[in-house]
Enzyme design. Sequence first.
Site, PDB file in Angstrom:
ATOM      1  N   ASN A  43     -44.560 111.498  97.807  1.00  0.00           N
ATOM      2  CA  ASN A  43     -44.607 112.718  98.179  1.00  0.00           C
ATOM      3  C   ASN A  43     -45.056 113.643  96.911  1.00  0.00           C
ATOM      4  OD1 ASN A  43     -42.063 112.299  97.250  1.00  0.00           O
ATOM      5  ND2 ASN A  43     -41.048 114.243  98.343  1.00  0.00           N
TER       6      ASN A  43
ATOM      7  N   GLY B 198     -36.803 107.486  96.655  1.00  0.00           N
ATOM      8  CA  GLY B 198     -37.251 107.239  97.867  1.00  0.00           C
ATOM      9  C   GLY B 198     -36.260 107.595  98.898  1.00  0.00           C
ATOM     10  N   SER B 199     -36.375 106.933 100.093  1.00  0.00           N
ATOM     11  CA  SER B 199     -35.393 107.270 101.251  1.00  0.00           C
ATOM     12  C   SER B 199     -33.969 106.601 100.888  1.00  0.00           C
ATOM     13  CB  SER B 199     -36.044 106.820 102.418  1.00  0.00           C
ATOM     14  OG  SER B 199     -36.301 105.461 102.488  1.00  0.00           O
TER      15      SER B 199
ATOM     16  N   GLU C  74     -32.604 107.945  93.432  1.00  0.00           N
ATOM     17  CA  GLU C  74     -33.171 109.192  93.684  1.00  0.00           C
ATOM     18  C   GLU C  74     -33.378 109.368  95.201  1.00  0.00           C
ATOM     19  OE1 GLU C  74     -33.324 112.236  91.802  1.00  0.00           O
ATOM     20  OE2 GLU C  74     -32.403 111.303  90.042  1.00  0.00           O
TER      21      GLU C  74
ATOM     22  N   CYS D 282     -38.577 116.437  98.603  1.00  0.00           N
ATOM     23  CA  CYS D 282     -37.126 115.915  98.881  1.00  0.00           C
ATOM     24  C   CYS D 282     -35.968 117.258  98.831  1.00  0.00           C
ATOM     25  CB  CYS D 282     -36.575 115.006  97.893  1.00  0.00           C
ATOM     26  SG  CYS D 282     -36.888 115.466  96.189  1.00  0.00           S
TER      27      CYS D 282
ATOM     28  N   GLU E 299     -33.487 113.828 108.146  1.00  0.00           N
ATOM     29  CA  GLU E 299     -34.193 114.459 107.154  1.00  0.00           C
ATOM     30  C   GLU E 299     -35.456 114.702 107.804  1.00  0.00           C
ATOM     31  OE1 GLU E 299     -35.445 112.314 103.581  1.00  0.00           O
ATOM     32  OE2 GLU E 299     -35.440 114.018 102.229  1.00  0.00           O
TER      33      GLU E 299
HETATM   34  P1  NAD Z   1     -39.411 105.105 100.922  1.00  0.00           P
HETATM   35  O1  NAD Z   1     -38.166 104.954 100.707  1.00  0.00           O
HETATM   36  O2  NAD Z   1     -40.354 104.784 102.219  1.00  0.00           O
HETATM   37  O3  NAD Z   1     -40.624 104.386  99.588  1.00  0.00           O
HETATM   38  C1  NAD Z   1     -40.331 104.643  98.263  1.00  0.00           C
HETATM   39  C2  NAD Z   1     -40.792 103.232  97.933  1.00  0.00           C
HETATM   40  O4  NAD Z   1     -40.149 102.380  98.088  1.00  0.00           O
HETATM   41  C3  NAD Z   1     -42.241 102.997  97.873  1.00  0.00           C
HETATM   42  O5  NAD Z   1     -42.887 102.673  96.606  1.00  0.00           O
HETATM   43  C4  NAD Z   1     -42.456 101.857  99.034  1.00  0.00           C
HETATM   44  O6  NAD Z   1     -43.484 101.060  98.600  1.00  0.00           O
HETATM   45  C5  NAD Z   1     -41.082 101.299  98.477  1.00  0.00           C
HETATM   46  N1  NAD Z   1     -40.538 100.569  99.632  1.00  0.00           N
HETATM   47  C6  NAD Z   1     -40.558 101.093 101.084  1.00  0.00           C
HETATM   48  N2  NAD Z   1     -39.877 100.176 101.857  1.00  0.00           N
HETATM   49  C7  NAD Z   1     -39.319  99.324 101.170  1.00  0.00           C
HETATM   50  C8  NAD Z   1     -38.491  98.285 101.198  1.00  0.00           C
HETATM   51  N3  NAD Z   1     -38.198  97.743 102.628  1.00  0.00           N
HETATM   52  N4  NAD Z   1     -38.020  97.459 100.306  1.00  0.00           N
HETATM   53  C9  NAD Z   1     -38.663  97.491  99.121  1.00  0.00           C
HETATM   54  N5  NAD Z   1     -39.312  98.734  98.759  1.00  0.00           N
HETATM   55  C10 NAD Z   1     -39.688  99.470  99.655  1.00  0.00           C
HETATM   56  O7  NAD Z   1     -39.910 106.907 100.639  1.00  0.00           O
HETATM   57  P2  NAD Z   1     -40.905 107.692 100.656  1.00  0.00           P
HETATM   58  O8  NAD Z   1     -41.433 107.782 102.266  1.00  0.00           O
HETATM   59  O9  NAD Z   1     -42.055 107.138  99.699  1.00  0.00           O
HETATM   60  O10 NAD Z   1     -40.534 108.966 100.262  1.00  0.00           O
HETATM   61  C11 NAD Z   1     -39.860 109.848 100.931  1.00  0.00           C
HETATM   62  C12 NAD Z   1     -38.468 109.835 100.918  1.00  0.00           C
HETATM   63  O11 NAD Z   1     -38.034 109.870  99.418  1.00  0.00           O
HETATM   64  C13 NAD Z   1     -37.639 110.917 101.181  1.00  0.00           C
HETATM   65  O12 NAD Z   1     -36.317 110.379 101.880  1.00  0.00           O
HETATM   66  C14 NAD Z   1     -37.253 111.801 100.241  1.00  0.00           C
HETATM   67  O13 NAD Z   1     -36.215 112.573 100.170  1.00  0.00           O
HETATM   68  C15 NAD Z   1     -37.252 110.945  98.983  1.00  0.00           C
HETATM   69  N6  NAD Z   1     -37.510 111.545  97.816  1.00  0.00           N
HETATM   70  C16 NAD Z   1     -36.302 111.767  96.888  1.00  0.00           C
HETATM   71  C17 NAD Z   1     -36.663 112.411  95.732  1.00  0.00           C
HETATM   72  C18 NAD Z   1     -35.388 112.587  94.603  1.00  0.00           C
HETATM   73  O14 NAD Z   1     -36.089 112.959  93.493  1.00  0.00           O
HETATM   74  N7  NAD Z   1     -34.338 112.559  95.082  1.00  0.00           N
HETATM   75  C19 NAD Z   1     -37.911 112.801  95.668  1.00  0.00           C
HETATM   76  C20 NAD Z   1     -38.866 112.603  96.379  1.00  0.00           C
HETATM   77  C21 NAD Z   1     -38.634 111.993  97.569  1.00  0.00           C
END
Ligand code: NAD
Length: 456
Positions: free
Chosen positions: A113, A186-187, A208, A242, A332
Amino acid sequence: MIQNILQQQRIFFKTQQSKDVAFRKIALKRLQQEIIKREDAICDALYADFKKPKFETLAAETQFVLAELKHMLKNIERWASPERVSSSWMNWPSSDYIYKEPFGTVLIIAPWNYPFQLAIAPLIGAVAAGNTVVVKPSEITPNTAALISEIIKAVFKPDHVTVVEGGVEVSQQLLAEKWDYIFFTGSTHVGKIVYESAANHLTPVTLELGGKNPCIVDETASIDLAAKRIVWGKFLNAGQTCIATDYILVHHSVRDKLVEALQQNITNCYGENMEESPDFSRTVSQKHYTGLKEMLKGEEIIFGGKSNDEDNYLSPTLVNEPQLDSKLMAGEIFGPILPIIAYKTEDDIHNYISNYEKPLATYVFSTNKKFQKKIINTYSFGGGAINDTVIQITNKRLPFGGVGQSGIGAYHGKKSFDIFSHHKAIIKKANWFDAPLRYPPYNLPMNMVKKIKHLF
Ligand code: NAD
């Protein structure tokens, strides 16, 4: 390949070169120059990935990390030096220090994002602290991932910092290895997978994550300004932030006024034909876009709801009073949909917020200081703002991170240096005096031993 990279980085770390502060500074300066040189290319990559407006890329991605770099370069020598702390009488005479030691080989996994900022900002901390690093950008923003890879190649030798591109499978292969530190953004769902993998090796982590961020608007709020600031923070990056407001809880007496002001401000920002606005991003992928449209099914849309399947375009959308058990309110939202829920009493607010895990952010719009304080003190969340949204991320002196299901640990500024450093306690003892009291046979009367607490 991954094992090779890791092996090379371990060998390089053992040479002690990355611990040299001058070496770290040179690396960070090269990174700074490369980002400045490629700032336009970075904007182009993000535009290609999801039509992110250039203003937003400059402000929230490149200039953001350049500010972190500047701050780090200014302070690195001081932060990397052993920090003297007061000694205790118990050890007199001594001088006591905290040494900052890099963990070793760090893995950074980034989301899509803010694909540049969220890969590079943690990298700055990890390199500044003297670690070697592997960065895995998100596969969902491939143009940015490829450019990050090029930038890193131009700045660092691969045994110091390298990028591994790829999706879930690659991420899982990386997580199967033993790292000295893992920084994941990530999530919450994937955060748990990361934490589990890290636990196998007792690897420390920063997670995060996300959450369902409430924004409370009470009857004393300055409604026009509240609407302006909520709209900005919500529809920036097309709601894919996020810390964006997830849903609004508004006092029923000002609900209509707020809805009107939100509509007006959305139109002020993006015009009548929002699809043509150069200032509004697209939803990042068809999968995310379809998920958002699913969330809208059966909901009462009071504004927006326009879409274009060919471009993953979903316009800024306001939804009236969704049910708690609806798809929209289950988790979310992470898109340009803003549910508005009216409350009558503080108990209503409490009942709503208590339905969810601790979010990453919470916002309160009110001129009633007692009410502001009550919200901040009653609820647990990562961070937030009073009478604004999102801006808590812009002060490098404030820690950025979640709590509970929205994350573990925080970074930015000095915190970014500290989280990537083990803090090693060292007491340097003098030899010219050695108090005999601690050694057996223990002759000190017990009533005196019971006073030892004063010497710690
Ligand atoms: P995501 O968790 O789907 O992916 C994040 C990363 O993890 C990617 O690089 C992806 O390749 C990897 N990944 C995905 N599935 C995986 C798995 N099963 N096993 C290992 N690695 C895996 O998140 P997203 O869709 O890229 O981002 C959105 C989410 O991130 C939202 O929930 C948002 O709130 C959160 N976010 C948090 C912050 C923060 O600073 N706290 C900042 C930005 C986004």
